[in-house]
Design a protein around this motif. Sequence first.
Motif, mmCIF file in Angstrom:
data_model
loop_
_atom_site.group_PDB
_atom_site.id
_atom_site.type_symbol
_atom_site.label_atom_id
_atom_site.label_comp_id
_atom_site.label_asym_id
_atom_site.label_seq_id
_atom_site.Cartn_x
_atom_site.Cartn_y
_atom_site.Cartn_z
ATOM 1 N N LEU A 54 38.751 -4.101 -24.326
ATOM 2 C CA LEU A 54 37.433 -4.142 -23.703
ATOM 3 C C LEU A 54 36.399 -3.389 -24.533
ATOM 4 N N SER A 55 36.801 -2.280 -25.137
ATOM 5 C CA SER A 55 35.883 -1.507 -25.980
ATOM 6 C C SER A 55 35.429 -2.315 -27.193
ATOM 7 N N ILE A 56 36.327 -3.140 -27.728
ATOM 8 C CA ILE A 56 35.985 -3.966 -28.889
ATOM 9 C C ILE A 56 35.094 -5.138 -28.470
ATOM 10 N N LEU A 57 35.450 -5.792 -27.365
ATOM 11 C CA LEU A 57 34.692 -6.961 -26.912
ATOM 12 C C LEU A 57 33.252 -6.623 -26.546
ATOM 13 N N THR A 58 33.005 -5.408 -26.095
ATOM 14 C CA THR A 58 31.664 -5.021 -25.646
ATOM 15 C C THR A 58 30.804 -4.433 -26.755
ATOM 16 N N ARG A 59 31.282 -4.444 -27.984
ATOM 17 C CA ARG A 59 30.464 -3.957 -29.099
ATOM 18 C C ARG A 59 29.387 -4.985 -29.464
ATOM 19 N N LYS A 60 28.271 -4.491 -29.980
ATOM 20 C CA LYS A 60 27.148 -5.368 -30.326
ATOM 21 C C LYS A 60 27.527 -6.382 -31.401
ATOM 22 N N SER A 61 28.407 -5.981 -32.303
ATOM 23 C CA SER A 61 28.790 -6.864 -33.412
ATOM 24 C C SER A 61 29.540 -8.108 -32.932
ATOM 25 N N MET A 62 30.114 -8.076 -31.706
ATOM 26 C CA MET A 62 30.825 -9.238 -31.184
ATOM 27 C C MET A 62 29.877 -10.302 -30.632
ATOM 28 N N GLY A 63 28.637 -9.927 -30.357
ATOM 29 C CA GLY A 63 27.673 -10.902 -29.852
ATOM 30 C C GLY A 63 27.817 -11.135 -28.355
ATOM 31 N N LEU A 64 26.888 -11.914 -27.810
ATOM 32 C CA LEU A 64 26.876 -12.185 -26.373
ATOM 33 C C LEU A 64 26.874 -13.687 -26.107
ATOM 34 N N ASN A 65 27.822 -14.400 -26.719
ATOM 35 C CA ASN A 65 27.963 -15.824 -26.408
ATOM 36 C C ASN A 65 28.852 -16.000 -25.181
ATOM 37 N N SER A 66 28.923 -17.220 -24.697
ATOM 38 C CA SER A 66 29.637 -17.475 -23.450
ATOM 39 C C SER A 66 31.136 -17.173 -23.555
ATOM 40 N N ILE A 67 31.756 -17.509 -24.696
ATOM 41 C CA ILE A 67 33.190 -17.262 -24.870
ATOM 42 C C ILE A 67 33.485 -15.780 -24.807
ATOM 43 N N ASN A 68 32.660 -14.965 -25.457
ATOM 44 C CA ASN A 68 32.892 -13.523 -25.460
ATOM 45 C C ASN A 68 32.708 -12.931 -24.065
ATOM 46 N N ILE A 69 31.695 -13.413 -23.331
ATOM 47 C CA ILE A 69 31.472 -12.918 -21.969
ATOM 48 C C ILE A 69 32.665 -13.268 -21.068
ATOM 49 N N ILE A 70 33.187 -14.487 -21.210
ATOM 50 C CA ILE A 70 34.348 -14.893 -20.412
ATOM 51 C C ILE A 70 35.566 -14.055 -20.772
ATOM 52 N N MET A 71 35.735 -13.758 -22.060
ATOM 53 C CA MET A 71 36.857 -12.912 -22.478
ATOM 54 C C MET A 71 36.733 -11.506 -21.902
ATOM 55 N N ILE A 72 35.506 -11.009 -21.812
ATOM 56 C CA ILE A 72 35.282 -9.707 -21.167
ATOM 57 C C ILE A 72 35.697 -9.775 -19.695
ATOM 58 N N GLY A 73 35.351 -10.886 -19.028
ATOM 59 C CA GLY A 73 35.755 -11.073 -17.636
ATOM 60 C C GLY A 73 37.269 -11.111 -17.482
ATOM 61 N N ILE A 74 37.952 -11.817 -18.388
ATOM 62 C CA ILE A 74 39.421 -11.871 -18.356
ATOM 63 C C ILE A 74 40.008 -10.484 -18.545
ATOM 64 N N CYS A 75 39.446 -9.736 -19.487
ATOM 65 C CA CYS A 75 39.947 -8.393 -19.786
ATOM 66 C C CYS A 75 39.787 -7.470 -18.578
ATOM 67 N N ILE A 76 38.650 -7.527 -17.916
ATOM 68 C CA ILE A 76 38.416 -6.684 -16.736
ATOM 69 C C ILE A 76 39.385 -7.051 -15.615
ATOM 70 N N CYS A 77 39.581 -8.353 -15.405
ATOM 71 C CA CYS A 77 40.527 -8.798 -14.372
ATOM 72 C C CYS A 77 41.950 -8.348 -14.693
ATOM 73 N N ASP A 78 42.346 -8.437 -15.960
ATOM 74 C CA ASP A 78 43.681 -7.964 -16.355
ATOM 75 C C ASP A 78 43.817 -6.465 -16.118
ATOM 76 N N LEU A 79 42.759 -5.721 -16.399
ATOM 77 C CA LEU A 79 42.792 -4.274 -16.163
ATOM 78 C C LEU A 79 43.003 -3.964 -14.681
ATOM 79 N N VAL A 80 42.295 -4.684 -13.812
ATOM 80 C CA VAL A 80 42.436 -4.454 -12.374
ATOM 81 C C VAL A 80 43.837 -4.833 -11.902
#
Length: 386
Positions: A54-80
């Motif tokens: 999650l720390s890597i996915l939320t870095r500015k260098s990864m960008g804010l496209n739809s795939i990255n946002i969805i991956m952030i959502g998957i990561c948060i759900c996996d954490l929970v």
Amino acid sequence: MPIGYFQSDFKDFSDSNKKILVKIANFIFFLAEKSKNAYNWLACVAVFINCIHLSILTRKSMGLNSINIIMIGICICDLVNMSYAIYDIIFLIVHPNDKCTPPLSYAMELLDYWLLSFQDITRRMTSFFGVLMTIVRFFIIKFALNRKFDTISKARFAICSIAIGFVLSSGITLFFWLRYEFVEVKPWIPPKKCSQFPPNYTVSEYMSTMAKAYSKADQTPLLTVFTILDGLSKIIPAVIYPIFTFLLIQQLRAAIALRRKTSTSMGSRLESTKSDQTTKMVILMTVTFTISEGPIGICYILEGTLPKRSVFRDINYDLMDAFTIFVAINASVHFLICLGVHSQYRKSAKELLFCERIYKNLKTSRISVTSTTSQENVPARRIAIQ
């Protein structure tokens, strides 16, 4: 919870078939018990890995496209989801299951109730996000030259989709969990052997029970609707994953073949390489989702077809417990897939772990040492020539 299975559990079968069925059932039961123990430890590893992910996915260098946002959502759900296993471990340490341990208070019963319901919400959303990521990537490649489909590659589309998925999943979960309520039963009195309690010590004990309004819910159409919706939310992803994996592979091959004919500039080649890396990453993640969700989806189909009071229904529950270990493995491998396939992710990981900064500092120091040495050697060479 049963200790195992016996021949008496299979009354309608011959003696020879009973022996075979008992061996198979006990083997599945053994796998289920081992998987439940391994799941807790794998969940702890998954939480640690996904914190880094999650720390890597939320870095500015990864960008804010739809795939990255969805991956952030998957990561948060996996954490929970995986964090609930840690909660279980801590709970058993603090509140061991023995006769001398008082029952939970009303507040703790509610906390456990809502944590479990929230885990159910995020567990369902993980499957939804996996399907969404695969479909979005397919349409991005399929209609790369059509501007009408540019919207699905934007962060806004992913955020709206996540919000809709959360509302739908929460509605399904709340419809089921709100049917229950906690009622106070007779006070808990410690056994005589528990000498740590003062005389006449009692504690209020609570248990969950179905609310009166739903006491006959088994015959209502609402419960049937819930069962169908909850089953579909787990079965549909398992069917969609392999279909869109195949379609993504076909589109990736077609896109590579087309680019070989039309792509000439270095910039377009680099952009194509990044696009291919993202597609390969999505394909690999889709494969892991298929492995983790497919067997459990089949078990849910069987649950809907098997009679309620049946030994085969119990065996099916054991199969679900055994297959749950794939969920923990799936939550752990996303980090490794991104690290192995996506160059931008690796670069962001190096920046996060300060590897890139250390490398640059070493490179700068080497250059400065080299330039200083060369400047010192110039006069010596001139003197030698003279």
